[in-house]
Design a protein around this motif. Structure first.
Motif, PDB file in Angstrom:
ATOM      1  N   LYS A  34       0.809  -1.222   0.000  1.00 15.06           N
ATOM      2  CA  LYS A  34       0.000   0.000   0.000  1.00 15.06           C
ATOM      3  C   LYS A  34       0.839   1.267   0.000  1.00 15.06           C
ATOM      4  O   LYS A  34       0.686   2.138   0.843  1.00 15.06           O
ATOM      5  N   ASN A  35       1.724   1.360  -0.967  1.00 13.09           N
ATOM      6  CA  ASN A  35       2.470   2.580  -1.210  1.00 13.09           C
ATOM      7  C   ASN A  35       2.094   3.075  -2.603  1.00 13.09           C
ATOM      8  O   ASN A  35       1.056   2.676  -3.126  1.00 13.09           O
ATOM      9  N   GLN A  36       2.906   3.903  -3.201  1.00  8.20           N
ATOM     10  CA  GLN A  36       2.589   4.458  -4.522  1.00  8.20           C
ATOM     11  C   GLN A  36       3.643   4.068  -5.549  1.00  8.20           C
ATOM     12  O   GLN A  36       4.079   4.879  -6.355  1.00  8.20           O
ATOM     13  N   LEU A  37       4.026   2.802  -5.542  1.00  5.10           N
ATOM     14  CA  LEU A  37       5.049   2.300  -6.452  1.00  5.10           C
ATOM     15  C   LEU A  37       4.402   1.905  -7.780  1.00  5.10           C
ATOM     16  O   LEU A  37       3.439   1.148  -7.797  1.00  5.10           O
ATOM     17  N   THR A  38       4.947   2.433  -8.885  1.00  6.82           N
ATOM     18  CA  THR A  38       4.392   2.130 -10.204  1.00  6.82           C
ATOM     19  C   THR A  38       5.429   1.512 -11.149  1.00  6.82           C
ATOM     20  O   THR A  38       5.070   0.733 -12.019  1.00  6.82           O
ATOM     21  N   ASP A  39       6.705   1.851 -10.994  1.00  4.67           N
ATOM     22  CA  ASP A  39       7.750   1.364 -11.895  1.00  4.67           C
ATOM     23  C   ASP A  39       8.376   0.101 -11.316  1.00  4.67           C
ATOM     24  O   ASP A  39       9.338   0.157 -10.555  1.00  4.67           O
ATOM     25  N   ILE A  40       7.844  -1.041 -11.676  1.00  5.99           N
ATOM     26  CA  ILE A  40       8.282  -2.311 -11.105  1.00  5.99           C
ATOM     27  C   ILE A  40       9.706  -2.669 -11.524  1.00  5.99           C
ATOM     28  O   ILE A  40      10.486  -3.178 -10.722  1.00  5.99           O
ATOM     29  N   GLU A  41      10.066  -2.380 -12.767  1.00  2.74           N
ATOM     30  CA  GLU A  41      11.388  -2.767 -13.253  1.00  2.74           C
ATOM     31  C   GLU A  41      12.500  -2.026 -12.510  1.00  2.74           C
ATOM     32  O   GLU A  41      13.475  -2.642 -12.060  1.00  2.74           O
ATOM     33  N   ALA A  42      12.356  -0.724 -12.350  1.00  2.47           N
ATOM     34  CA  ALA A  42      13.375   0.048 -11.634  1.00  2.47           C
ATOM     35  C   ALA A  42      13.465  -0.395 -10.172  1.00  2.47           C
ATOM     36  O   ALA A  42      14.569  -0.510  -9.616  1.00  2.47           O
ATOM     37  N   LEU A  43      12.328  -0.653  -9.563  1.00  2.00           N
ATOM     38  CA  LEU A  43      12.316  -1.097  -8.171  1.00  2.00           C
ATOM     39  C   LEU A  43      13.038  -2.430  -8.015  1.00  2.00           C
ATOM     40  O   LEU A  43      13.872  -2.599  -7.117  1.00  2.00           O
ATOM     41  N   CYS A  65       1.941  -3.802  -8.609  1.00  2.60           N
ATOM     42  CA  CYS A  65       1.497  -5.176  -8.371  1.00  2.60           C
ATOM     43  C   CYS A  65       0.060  -5.313  -8.884  1.00  2.60           C
ATOM     44  O   CYS A  65      -0.879  -4.927  -8.193  1.00  2.60           O
ATOM     45  N   PRO A  66      -0.112  -5.850 -10.085  1.00  2.00           N
ATOM     46  CA  PRO A  66      -1.462  -5.887 -10.668  1.00  2.00           C
ATOM     47  C   PRO A  66      -2.338  -6.960 -10.036  1.00  2.00           C
ATOM     48  O   PRO A  66      -2.111  -8.150 -10.228  1.00  2.00           O
ATOM     49  N   ASN A  67      -3.309  -6.541  -9.268  1.00  2.00           N
ATOM     50  CA  ASN A  67      -4.305  -7.477  -8.744  1.00  2.00           C
ATOM     51  C   ASN A  67      -5.659  -6.802  -8.755  1.00  2.00           C
ATOM     52  O   ASN A  67      -5.774  -5.604  -8.950  1.00  2.00           O
ATOM     53  N   GLN A  68      -6.692  -7.576  -8.533  1.00  2.00           N
ATOM     54  CA  GLN A  68      -8.051  -7.059  -8.652  1.00  2.00           C
ATOM     55  C   GLN A  68      -8.426  -6.125  -7.519  1.00  2.00           C
ATOM     56  O   GLN A  68      -9.398  -5.390  -7.626  1.00  2.00           O
ATOM     57  N   LEU A  69      -7.683  -6.119  -6.440  1.00  2.00           N
ATOM     58  CA  LEU A  69      -7.982  -5.207  -5.339  1.00  2.00           C
ATOM     59  C   LEU A  69      -7.594  -3.773  -5.675  1.00  2.00           C
ATOM     60  O   LEU A  69      -8.227  -2.832  -5.231  1.00  2.00           O
ATOM     61  N   TYR A  82       3.133 -10.867 -13.578  1.00  2.00           N
ATOM     62  CA  TYR A  82       3.887 -10.037 -12.633  1.00  2.00           C
ATOM     63  C   TYR A  82       4.799 -10.913 -11.774  1.00  2.00           C
ATOM     64  O   TYR A  82       5.969 -10.606 -11.563  1.00  2.00           O
ATOM     65  N   ARG A  83       4.273 -12.031 -11.278  1.00  2.00           N
ATOM     66  CA  ARG A  83       5.086 -12.941 -10.449  1.00  2.00           C
ATOM     67  C   ARG A  83       6.277 -13.479 -11.235  1.00  2.00           C
ATOM     68  O   ARG A  83       7.394 -13.530 -10.730  1.00  2.00           O
ATOM     69  N   TYR A  84       6.046 -13.872 -12.489  1.00  2.00           N
ATOM     70  CA  TYR A  84       7.151 -14.377 -13.308  1.00  2.00           C
ATOM     71  C   TYR A  84       8.215 -13.305 -13.518  1.00  2.00           C
ATOM     72  O   TYR A  84       9.406 -13.589 -13.463  1.00  2.00           O
ATOM     73  N   PHE A  85       7.778 -12.081 -13.773  1.00  2.00           N
ATOM     74  CA  PHE A  85       8.732 -10.993 -13.996  1.00  2.00           C
ATOM     75  C   PHE A  85       9.540 -10.712 -12.730  1.00  2.00           C
ATOM     76  O   PHE A  85      10.759 -10.546 -12.788  1.00  2.00           O
ATOM     77  N   VAL A  86       8.875 -10.673 -11.573  1.00  2.00           N
ATOM     78  CA  VAL A  86       9.580 -10.427 -10.307  1.00  2.00           C
ATOM     79  C   VAL A  86      10.576 -11.555 -10.036  1.00  2.00           C
ATOM     80  O   VAL A  86      11.724 -11.305  -9.654  1.00  2.00           O
ATOM     81  N   LEU A  87      10.165 -12.790 -10.261  1.00  2.14           N
ATOM     82  CA  LEU A  87      11.056 -13.925 -10.010  1.00  2.14           C
ATOM     83  C   LEU A  87      12.203 -13.984 -11.012  1.00  2.14           C
ATOM     84  O   LEU A  87      13.272 -14.518 -10.705  1.00  2.14           O
ATOM     85  N   LYS A 117       7.177  -8.549 -18.672  1.00  2.85           N
ATOM     86  CA  LYS A 117       7.008  -7.172 -18.220  1.00  2.85           C
ATOM     87  C   LYS A 117       5.735  -6.589 -18.815  1.00  2.85           C
ATOM     88  O   LYS A 117       5.489  -6.705 -20.015  1.00  2.85           O
ATOM     89  N   VAL A 118       4.924  -5.986 -17.966  1.00  2.00           N
ATOM     90  CA  VAL A 118       3.682  -5.370 -18.414  1.00  2.00           C
ATOM     91  C   VAL A 118       3.989  -3.955 -18.885  1.00  2.00           C
ATOM     92  O   VAL A 118       4.494  -3.133 -18.124  1.00  2.00           O
ATOM     93  N   VAL A 119       3.719  -3.700 -20.147  1.00  2.00           N
ATOM     94  CA  VAL A 119       3.972  -2.384 -20.728  1.00  2.00           C
ATOM     95  C   VAL A 119       2.638  -1.688 -20.914  1.00  2.00           C
ATOM     96  O   VAL A 119       1.714  -2.246 -21.503  1.00  2.00           O
ATOM     97  N   LYS A 120       2.547  -0.473 -20.409  1.00  2.00           N
ATOM     98  CA  LYS A 120       1.313   0.298 -20.532  1.00  2.00           C
ATOM     99  C   LYS A 120       1.397   1.187 -21.763  1.00  2.00           C
ATOM    100  O   LYS A 120       2.360   1.921 -21.929  1.00  2.00           O
ATOM    101  N   PRO A 121       0.404   1.133 -22.623  1.00  2.00           N
ATOM    102  CA  PRO A 121       0.417   2.036 -23.782  1.00  2.00           C
ATOM    103  C   PRO A 121       0.208   3.469 -23.329  1.00  2.00           C
ATOM    104  O   PRO A 121      -0.515   3.735 -22.374  1.00  2.00           O
ATOM    105  N   LYS A 122       0.864   4.367 -24.030  1.00  5.28           N
ATOM    106  CA  LYS A 122       0.705   5.779 -23.701  1.00  5.28           C
ATOM    107  C   LYS A 122      -0.624   6.264 -24.238  1.00  5.28           C
ATOM    108  O   LYS A 122      -0.932   6.098 -25.419  1.00  5.28           O
ATOM    109  N   SER A 123      -1.396   6.875 -23.360  1.00  8.70           N
ATOM    110  CA  SER A 123      -2.697   7.384 -23.795  1.00  8.70           C
ATOM    111  C   SER A 123      -2.541   8.834 -24.229  1.00  8.70           C
ATOM    112  O   SER A 123      -1.829   9.608 -23.608  1.00  8.70           O
TER     113      SER A 123
END
Length: 179
Positions: A34-43, A65-69, A82-87, A117-123
């Motif tokens: 429950k923080n504001q982390l968005t860049d998983i790769e850099a982290l 961390c992409p989950n339904q919550l 996400y789990r595969y990328f982290v591992l 790695k989940v890549v977000k398209p630029k809107s």
């Protein structure tokens, strides 16, 4: 500085992508829920450098961390990628978020983790003032005030309807003399 530190819990601290930890060679447990982390790769690259002994990591409640919550448009497949990328980035982990890391996940992460790695398209459309998506979901059971992921207030109210149970399916097999 904190070279003997073994556990670090920094949940609910509004930490962002600028998080920089000192070298923590003995750290084995880190929770950043429950923080504001968005860049998983850099982290993950930063954690791989400064926490070589890390075994337990939890990132729940972050956009990284992409989950339904956190994001209703995410599903179990997004979370598994996400789990595969982290591992892939942190292969020494034994426990990630709420689940133990399996041998199958480690093997899949070694084989395909770099491509997960989940890549977000630029809107091109600017986000509206509420910061929500430009295409809201067609249906949600939540009231408008609690759709925002950062708004965690519960609602307590008196119900208008009273259920007496006389039309219940369970009561149709009970006769009055059995009560």
């Amino acid at each position: 500085m904190f070279t003997d530190l073994e556990e670090l819990i920094v949940d609910n601290n509004l930490l962002g992508n600028d998080l920089m930890l000192p070298r923590l060679p003995n750290l084995h447990t880190l929770t950043l829920n429950k923080n504001q982390l968005t860049d998983i790769e850099a982290l993950l690259e930063h954690l791989a450098d400064v926490t070589p002994s890390l075994k337990y990591l939890s990132l729940l409640g972050n956009e990284a961390c992409p989950n339904q919550l956190v994001s209703p448009d995410k599903d179990e497949d997004d979370y598994q990628r996400y789990r595969y990328f982290v591992l892939h980035k942190l292969p020494q982990l034994k426990f990630l978020d709420t689940r133990k890391v399996t041998i199958k996940e480690v093997m899949e992460a070694q084989a395909r983790g770099a491509f997960m790695k989940v890549v977000k398209p630029k809107s091109e459309a600017p986000p509206n003032e509420a910061g929500s998506e430009s295409h809201p979901l067609p249906y949600t059971p939540l009231p408008r005030g609690s759709r925002d992921a950062k708004n965690h207030r519960g609602i307590f109210a008196k119900c208008r309807y009273v259920y007496y149970g006389k039309h219940s399916e369970g009561n149709r097999f009970i006769r009055n003399d059995q009560l």
